[in-house]
Design a protein around this motif. Structure first.
Motif, PDB file in Angstrom:
ATOM      1  N   HIS A 180      45.421 -54.074 -30.832  1.00  0.00           N
ATOM      2  CA  HIS A 180      45.262 -53.214 -29.721  1.00  0.00           C
ATOM      3  C   HIS A 180      43.718 -53.054 -29.706  1.00  0.00           C
ATOM      4  CE1 HIS A 180      43.987 -49.915 -32.548  1.00  0.00           C
ATOM      5  NE2 HIS A 180      44.916 -50.301 -33.062  1.00  0.00           N
ATOM      6  N   GLY A 181      43.321 -52.889 -28.401  1.00  0.00           N
ATOM      7  CA  GLY A 181      41.805 -52.778 -28.023  1.00  0.00           C
ATOM      8  C   GLY A 181      41.437 -51.294 -28.406  1.00  0.00           C
ATOM      9  N   LEU A 182      40.062 -51.226 -28.214  1.00  0.00           N
ATOM     10  CA  LEU A 182      39.689 -49.619 -28.456  1.00  0.00           C
ATOM     11  C   LEU A 182      39.878 -48.849 -27.385  1.00  0.00           C
ATOM     12  CD1 LEU A 182      35.764 -51.009 -29.287  1.00  0.00           C
ATOM     13  CD2 LEU A 182      37.614 -50.624 -30.767  1.00  0.00           C
ATOM     14  N   THR A 183      39.775 -47.271 -27.898  1.00  0.00           N
ATOM     15  CA  THR A 183      40.122 -46.505 -26.975  1.00  0.00           C
ATOM     16  C   THR A 183      38.605 -45.837 -26.471  1.00  0.00           C
ATOM     17  OG1 THR A 183      41.819 -45.888 -28.354  1.00  0.00           O
ATOM     18  CG2 THR A 183      41.323 -44.105 -26.384  1.00  0.00           C
ATOM     19  N   PHE A 184      38.467 -46.307 -25.291  1.00  0.00           N
ATOM     20  CA  PHE A 184      37.065 -46.043 -24.789  1.00  0.00           C
ATOM     21  C   PHE A 184      37.299 -46.020 -22.874  1.00  0.00           C
ATOM     22  CE2 PHE A 184      32.906 -47.528 -23.093  1.00  0.00           C
ATOM     23  CZ  PHE A 184      31.935 -46.583 -23.784  1.00  0.00           C
ATOM     24  N   ALA A 185      36.440 -45.055 -22.368  1.00  0.00           N
ATOM     25  CA  ALA A 185      36.531 -44.830 -20.933  1.00  0.00           C
ATOM     26  C   ALA A 185      35.533 -45.933 -20.458  1.00  0.00           C
ATOM     27  CB  ALA A 185      36.124 -43.381 -20.555  1.00  0.00           C
ATOM     28  N   ALA A 186      36.138 -46.938 -19.957  1.00  0.00           N
ATOM     29  CA  ALA A 186      35.407 -47.909 -19.133  1.00  0.00           C
ATOM     30  C   ALA A 186      35.581 -47.936 -17.953  1.00  0.00           C
ATOM     31  CB  ALA A 186      35.789 -49.344 -19.764  1.00  0.00           C
ATOM     32  N   ASN A 187      34.371 -48.576 -17.191  1.00  0.00           N
ATOM     33  CA  ASN A 187      34.569 -48.686 -15.621  1.00  0.00           C
ATOM     34  C   ASN A 187      35.408 -49.933 -15.382  1.00  0.00           C
ATOM     35  OD1 ASN A 187      32.883 -50.795 -15.998  1.00  0.00           O
ATOM     36  ND2 ASN A 187      30.849 -49.600 -15.356  1.00  0.00           N
ATOM     37  N   ALA A 188      35.617 -49.930 -14.112  1.00  0.00           N
ATOM     38  CA  ALA A 188      36.463 -51.349 -13.574  1.00  0.00           C
ATOM     39  C   ALA A 188      35.939 -52.522 -14.248  1.00  0.00           C
ATOM     40  CB  ALA A 188      36.466 -51.066 -12.054  1.00  0.00           C
ATOM     41  N   SER A 189      34.706 -52.806 -14.072  1.00  0.00           N
ATOM     42  CA  SER A 189      34.051 -54.110 -14.391  1.00  0.00           C
ATOM     43  C   SER A 189      34.045 -54.517 -15.847  1.00  0.00           C
ATOM     44  CB  SER A 189      32.664 -54.197 -13.894  1.00  0.00           C
ATOM     45  OG  SER A 189      31.786 -53.233 -14.427  1.00  0.00           O
ATOM     46  N   LEU A 190      34.048 -53.350 -16.572  1.00  0.00           N
ATOM     47  CA  LEU A 190      33.921 -53.486 -17.933  1.00  0.00           C
ATOM     48  C   LEU A 190      35.335 -53.704 -18.630  1.00  0.00           C
ATOM     49  CD1 LEU A 190      32.017 -53.639 -20.249  1.00  0.00           C
ATOM     50  CD2 LEU A 190      32.507 -51.205 -20.715  1.00  0.00           C
ATOM     51  N   SER A 191      36.231 -53.004 -18.056  1.00  0.00           N
ATOM     52  CA  SER A 191      37.801 -53.157 -18.115  1.00  0.00           C
ATOM     53  C   SER A 191      38.181 -54.502 -17.857  1.00  0.00           C
ATOM     54  CB  SER A 191      38.605 -52.194 -17.504  1.00  0.00           C
ATOM     55  OG  SER A 191      38.411 -50.895 -17.476  1.00  0.00           O
ATOM     56  N   ARG A 192      37.769 -55.167 -16.981  1.00  0.00           N
ATOM     57  CA  ARG A 192      37.862 -56.529 -16.560  1.00  0.00           C
ATOM     58  C   ARG A 192      37.303 -57.292 -17.638  1.00  0.00           C
ATOM     59  NH1 ARG A 192      39.147 -60.630 -13.206  1.00  0.00           N
ATOM     60  NH2 ARG A 192      37.791 -62.273 -12.762  1.00  0.00           N
ATOM     61  N   ALA A 193      36.490 -57.256 -17.907  1.00  0.00           N
ATOM     62  CA  ALA A 193      35.426 -58.084 -19.134  1.00  0.00           C
ATOM     63  C   ALA A 193      36.167 -57.841 -20.400  1.00  0.00           C
ATOM     64  CB  ALA A 193      34.015 -57.469 -19.143  1.00  0.00           C
ATOM     65  N   PHE A 194      36.827 -56.709 -20.607  1.00  0.00           N
ATOM     66  CA  PHE A 194      37.500 -56.572 -21.648  1.00  0.00           C
ATOM     67  C   PHE A 194      38.656 -57.539 -21.904  1.00  0.00           C
ATOM     68  CE2 PHE A 194      36.787 -51.880 -23.490  1.00  0.00           C
ATOM     69  CZ  PHE A 194      35.406 -52.267 -23.688  1.00  0.00           C
ATOM     70  N   SER A 195      39.457 -57.506 -20.898  1.00  0.00           N
ATOM     71  CA  SER A 195      40.800 -58.531 -20.996  1.00  0.00           C
ATOM     72  C   SER A 195      40.430 -59.776 -20.817  1.00  0.00           C
ATOM     73  CB  SER A 195      41.514 -57.993 -19.567  1.00  0.00           C
ATOM     74  OG  SER A 195      40.854 -57.940 -18.644  1.00  0.00           O
ATOM     75  N   LEU A 196      39.365 -60.197 -19.878  1.00  0.00           N
ATOM     76  CA  LEU A 196      39.038 -61.539 -19.812  1.00  0.00           C
ATOM     77  C   LEU A 196      38.155 -62.200 -20.999  1.00  0.00           C
ATOM     78  CD1 LEU A 196      38.706 -63.511 -17.230  1.00  0.00           C
ATOM     79  CD2 LEU A 196      36.177 -62.726 -17.062  1.00  0.00           C
ATOM     80  N   PHE A 197      37.276 -61.555 -21.787  1.00  0.00           N
ATOM     81  CA  PHE A 197      36.881 -62.283 -22.909  1.00  0.00           C
ATOM     82  C   PHE A 197      37.568 -61.830 -24.302  1.00  0.00           C
ATOM     83  CE2 PHE A 197      33.462 -60.935 -19.989  1.00  0.00           C
ATOM     84  CZ  PHE A 197      33.354 -62.333 -19.270  1.00  0.00           C
TER      85      PHE A 197
END
Lengths: 283, 98
Positions: A180-197
């Motif tokens: 599972h990923g980290l629990t962190f309040a990320a904005n939309a672009s960062l959330s996308r980067a999370f899943s993309l990379f």
């Protein structure tokens, strides 16, 4: 924990980290199964899963794992955290100056992982990766390998870029190893980067893991812990916007997410640049 | 003219090794306690502690820590985290003492 156990590079980070910040560290330690000593610790047995109540045990365990490759019997406790980070850097064949700060060492390790992941990305992912780090517009043609010097300069210049970079790598490591990923309040672009990379970085980590099975099981704890602590160091150095909750560096005057005028800080830390009663300024 | 070199005895060699290790350990493990000790002395000397004075004392203690040699070579994030950590230590200390 006694004063003698104070580690300049580790204790402050573990002491300031919250429950969600500590959770992946505990996850990495517990994954070591037979070799870990955390589950035998009295405080852990009493308070788990309330990680904030046994920070000392978590810190001790990380240093003890670092000590597995360091002839630990000659030391009162594990090696210093700096030695652990240097050991991980050596494992990744990272070259670093002897007097490099802990941040520089951590950056170089994460850049090495990101560099290997970059080679596994397609053209579009590479461009997005560089854009996420804020260096996409600085490079005219898309390079085949990660422009390490440019990225390093960008993350050293901006606290937000450094945090985003470390978050992307730490999140991918968490997904690859803990599921599972980290629990962190990320904005939309960062959330996308999370899943993309997560994919490319995850493949690199999985590949390293296969090698570590043969080379040394302690690295299975120290490598992800070093990555996560590098992220925590950046995160804890940032402050939170009172309006939208976005993270910002002390040098920012306005929030980059909502434009809110940011306060100078709080309490004593805010007043650091002010000379107080003959004390020296923060250099 | 250079005199004959006298070889070190085993005891001297061990003594030098111990001193070297001691210095190395001191470098690796920084102890913030003396800074807290100084903060306490300041507090005791002040005798009366108002919220304003408390903040001033806290600033003084944190500033002293921030300007210490141990922080000079650290990067901005490490420095920030260390200062925040130290600030929280001073807060805890004062909340118990005052």
């Amino acid at each position: 924990m006694s004063d003698n156990d104070f580690d300049f590079d580790l204790t402050p980070v573990i002491s300031l980290a919250g429950q969600e910040d500590l959770d992946p560290l505990v996850g990495y330690i517990l994954k070591a199964n037979l070799t870990e000593g955390l589950t035998k610790n009295d405080e852990y047995r009493r308070y788990a899963p309330d990680h904030e109540k046994y920070r000392g045990a978590i810190e001790h365990e990380i240093r003890a794992f670092g000590g597995n490759s360091f002839l630990n019997i000659f030391r009162a406790s594990g090696p210093s955290y700096r030695e652990i980070v240097q050991d991980v850097a050596d494992k990744f064949d990272v070259r670093y100056p002897k007097d490099a700060s802990i941040e520089t060492l951590e950056d170089l390790i994460l850049l090495k992982i990101a560099g290997q992941a970059y080679e596994k990305m397609n053209q579009k992912e590479r461009q997005e990766f560089l854009d996420t780090l804020g260096v996409g517009s600085l490079i005219s043609a898309l390079p085949k390998s990660l422009p390490v010097a440019v990225v390093q300069a960008a993350i050293q210049a901006s606290g937000a870029s450094a945090l985003n970079f470390t978050l992307i790598v730490a999140n991918a490591v968490s997904r690859a190893l803990l599921g599972h990923g980290l629990t962190f309040a990320a904005n939309a672009s960062l959330s996308r980067a999370f899943s993309l990379f997560a994919g490319p970085i995850g493949w690199v980590i999985t590949g390293i893991w296969t090698l570590l099975d043969l080379a040394g099981p302690a690295y299975r704890v120290t490598i992800p812990c070093v990555v996560h602590i590098a992220m925590l160091r950046r995160k804890l150095a940032m402050k939170t916007c009172p309006k939208c909750g976005a993270r910002y560096a002390r040098s920012q005057k306005f929030c980059s997410e909502c434009g809110q005028k940011l306060p100078d800080g709080d309490g004593a830390v805010a007043s650091l640049p002010v000379k107080a009663d003959g004390d020296e300024k923060l250099s | 003219m250079v005199g004959n070199k006298v070889p070190l005895t085993d005891a001297q060699r061990q003594q030098r090794r111990r001193e070297k290790l001691k210095k190395q350990a001191a470098r690796e493990r920084f102890n913030p306690a003396p800074y807290l000790g100084q903060a306490l002395r300041d507090l005791v000397l002040a005798q009366e502690v108002s919220p304003d004075l408390l903040l001033k004392l806290k600033q003084k203690a944190v500033n002293r820590f921030a300007s210490s040699e141990t922080l000079l070579k650290e990067g901005p994030s490490s420095k920030e985290v260390l200062i925040r950590y130290f600030s929280s230590l001073v807060d805890d200390f004062f909340s118990k003492e005052v």
